[in-house]
Design a protein around this motif. Sequence first.
Motif, PDB file in Angstrom:
ATOM      1  N   MET A   1       0.827  -1.200   0.000  1.00  0.00           N
ATOM      2  CA  MET A   1       0.000   0.000   0.000  1.00  0.00           C
ATOM      3  C   MET A   1       0.867   1.258   0.000  1.00  0.00           C
ATOM      4  O   MET A   1       1.797   1.371   0.797  1.00  0.00           O
ATOM      5  N   PRO A   2       0.617   2.183  -0.923  1.00  0.00           N
ATOM      6  CA  PRO A   2       1.378   3.436  -0.904  1.00  0.00           C
ATOM      7  C   PRO A   2       1.031   4.284   0.307  1.00  0.00           C
ATOM      8  O   PRO A   2      -0.066   4.174   0.868  1.00  0.00           O
ATOM      9  N   ASP A   3       1.955   5.141   0.722  1.00  0.00           N
ATOM     10  CA  ASP A   3       1.739   5.996   1.883  1.00  0.00           C
ATOM     11  C   ASP A   3       0.630   7.013   1.603  1.00  0.00           C
ATOM     12  O   ASP A   3       0.464   7.459   0.457  1.00  0.00           O
ATOM     13  N   PRO A   4      -0.111   7.419   2.635  1.00  0.00           N
ATOM     14  CA  PRO A   4      -1.175   8.410   2.431  1.00  0.00           C
ATOM     15  C   PRO A   4      -0.701   9.712   1.798  1.00  0.00           C
ATOM     16  O   PRO A   4      -1.467  10.379   1.110  1.00  0.00           O
ATOM     17  N   ILE A   5       0.558  10.085   2.020  1.00  0.00           N
ATOM     18  CA  ILE A   5       1.065  11.345   1.470  1.00  0.00           C
ATOM     19  C   ILE A   5       0.904  11.404  -0.047  1.00  0.00           C
ATOM     20  O   ILE A   5       0.779  12.490  -0.634  1.00  0.00           O
ATOM     21  N   VAL A   6       0.886  10.242  -0.698  1.00  0.00           N
ATOM     22  CA  VAL A   6       0.701  10.207  -2.148  1.00  0.00           C
ATOM     23  C   VAL A   6      -0.614   9.566  -2.561  1.00  0.00           C
ATOM     24  O   VAL A   6      -1.010   9.672  -3.726  1.00  0.00           O
ATOM     25  N   THR A 193      -8.993  20.092   9.699  1.00  0.00           N
ATOM     26  CA  THR A 193      -8.665  18.680   9.556  1.00  0.00           C
ATOM     27  C   THR A 193      -7.154  18.456   9.628  1.00  0.00           C
ATOM     28  O   THR A 193      -6.377  19.192   9.001  1.00  0.00           O
ATOM     29  N   VAL A 194      -6.739  17.456  10.395  1.00  0.00           N
ATOM     30  CA  VAL A 194      -5.335  17.058  10.457  1.00  0.00           C
ATOM     31  C   VAL A 194      -5.211  15.643   9.894  1.00  0.00           C
ATOM     32  O   VAL A 194      -5.899  14.721  10.344  1.00  0.00           O
ATOM     33  N   LEU A 195      -4.348  15.486   8.897  1.00  0.00           N
ATOM     34  CA  LEU A 195      -4.089  14.187   8.301  1.00  0.00           C
ATOM     35  C   LEU A 195      -2.620  13.840   8.470  1.00  0.00           C
ATOM     36  O   LEU A 195      -1.752  14.727   8.392  1.00  0.00           O
ATOM     37  N   THR A 196      -2.319  12.573   8.698  1.00  0.00           N
ATOM     38  CA  THR A 196      -0.934  12.147   8.876  1.00  0.00           C
ATOM     39  C   THR A 196      -0.580  11.054   7.872  1.00  0.00           C
ATOM     40  O   THR A 196      -1.450  10.314   7.394  1.00  0.00           O
ATOM     41  N   SER A 197       0.712  10.967   7.573  1.00  0.00           N
ATOM     42  CA  SER A 197       1.220   9.944   6.672  1.00  0.00           C
ATOM     43  C   SER A 197       2.505   9.380   7.249  1.00  0.00           C
ATOM     44  O   SER A 197       3.491  10.103   7.408  1.00  0.00           O
ATOM     45  N   ASP A 198       2.503   8.102   7.591  1.00  0.00           N
ATOM     46  CA  ASP A 198       3.693   7.429   8.103  1.00  0.00           C
ATOM     47  C   ASP A 198       4.436   6.765   6.954  1.00  0.00           C
ATOM     48  O   ASP A 198       3.842   6.024   6.162  1.00  0.00           O
ATOM     49  N   SER A 199       5.733   7.032   6.876  1.00  0.00           N
ATOM     50  CA  SER A 199       6.535   6.575   5.742  1.00  0.00           C
ATOM     51  C   SER A 199       7.790   5.851   6.213  1.00  0.00           C
ATOM     52  O   SER A 199       8.718   6.485   6.718  1.00  0.00           O
ATOM     53  N   PRO A 200       7.840   4.525   6.052  1.00  0.00           N
ATOM     54  CA  PRO A 200       9.078   3.794   6.339  1.00  0.00           C
ATOM     55  C   PRO A 200       9.964   3.738   5.097  1.00  0.00           C
ATOM     56  O   PRO A 200       9.475   3.639   3.966  1.00  0.00           O
ATOM     57  N   LEU A 201      11.276   3.825   5.292  1.00  0.00           N
ATOM     58  CA  LEU A 201      12.242   3.756   4.200  1.00  0.00           C
ATOM     59  C   LEU A 201      13.330   2.746   4.529  1.00  0.00           C
ATOM     60  O   LEU A 201      13.704   2.576   5.693  1.00  0.00           O
ATOM     61  N   ARG A 202      13.864   2.109   3.515  1.00  0.00           N
ATOM     62  CA  ARG A 202      14.973   1.165   3.659  1.00  0.00           C
ATOM     63  C   ARG A 202      16.258   1.841   3.170  1.00  0.00           C
ATOM     64  O   ARG A 202      16.328   2.322   2.037  1.00  0.00           O
ATOM     65  N   PHE A 203      17.261   1.906   4.029  1.00  0.00           N
ATOM     66  CA  PHE A 203      18.555   2.473   3.673  1.00  0.00           C
ATOM     67  C   PHE A 203      19.509   1.340   3.313  1.00  0.00           C
ATOM     68  O   PHE A 203      19.918   0.572   4.185  1.00  0.00           O
ATOM     69  N   ARG A 204      19.862   1.233   2.033  1.00  0.00           N
ATOM     70  CA  ARG A 204      20.807   0.221   1.554  1.00  0.00           C
ATOM     71  C   ARG A 204      22.134   0.893   1.229  1.00  0.00           C
ATOM     72  O   ARG A 204      22.153   1.960   0.607  1.00  0.00           O
TER      73      ARG A 204
END
Length: 242
Positions: A1-6, A193-204
Motif C-alpha cells: 500500500m502506498p503511503d497516504p502522502i501520495v 482537519t489534520v491528516l498524517t502519513s507514516d513513511s518507512p524507508l529502507r537504507f541500503r
Amino acid sequence: MPDPIVAHPRLAPIYDAFDGARDDLATYLTIADEVGASRVLDIGCGTGSLAVLLTERGYTVTGVDPAAASLEVARAKDPGGKVTWIHGDAGALPALDADLAVMTANVAQVFLTDDDWTRTLRGIHAALRPSGHLAFETRRPGRKAWQDWATDPAHAVLDIPGIGPVEQWREVTSVDLPLVSFRHSYRFHTDGTVLTSDSPLRFRDRDEVESTLTANGFRVLEVRDAPDRPGREFVFLAERTT
C-alpha cells in the motif's frame, strides 16, 4: 500500500506544493539524453512531474504508480494524453521495450524487504529492451539524513490555490536500521482537519545495491553524486545484461 502522502485524495493534490522546485529531475533528463533513450519508463511517477517534462522533450513515456490519487493529479498535467499512465507497480509491468527506466525522489527506498526489491528489479528488467538502462537514486546511509529530519521541527504553512492554507510538519518515529520511519502531518486551516502519513524507508549501502543489481541481470555502469544534493545521494546508472 502506498503511503497516504501520495495516496490520500486530500494529500496528493498538495504534494507538489510542498515538494518545491524539482531540481533533482535535471539529473534524469541528462541521463536520458546521454544514453540516447527514446522510450522512458518512470517508476513511482507520482504526480507526473518528470513524465510530463520528458514528453515535452519528445520522449515516449510510460508512468507507473500504485497511488491512484497521485495519478489523477498527473493526468491533469497531461491533458493531451501524451503519457501512458499505469496504475500498478513495477513488479507487474508488461514488456515495454523501454530504453530507460528511472526511479526519482528516492522511490527505491520504499521497497522495504529483499523480496519486494528483487521483484521490482526483475519487473524493471522485463520491461526494458536488451541493453536498456536503469537510473535511480538512494540516500547514502552514512550521511544519516534521519538525524537532520529529527532536528527540524519547523512547521511550514503554504496558501495553496483552490485549497487554502495548509500547515505541514515532520517527525522521526523510528530508527531501526536499515529501516527509518517518519511521519508527515498536515493541518488544513479551512476546516481544521489534520491528516498524517507514516513513511518507512529502507537504507541500503552502495555494495548492497550493486550486488542486488548484478544478481538481477544488471551491470552497474556508474555511481554518481546528485548535483543538487552533493554528498547525500547515490545515483546509480545500470545496464540490462541478460
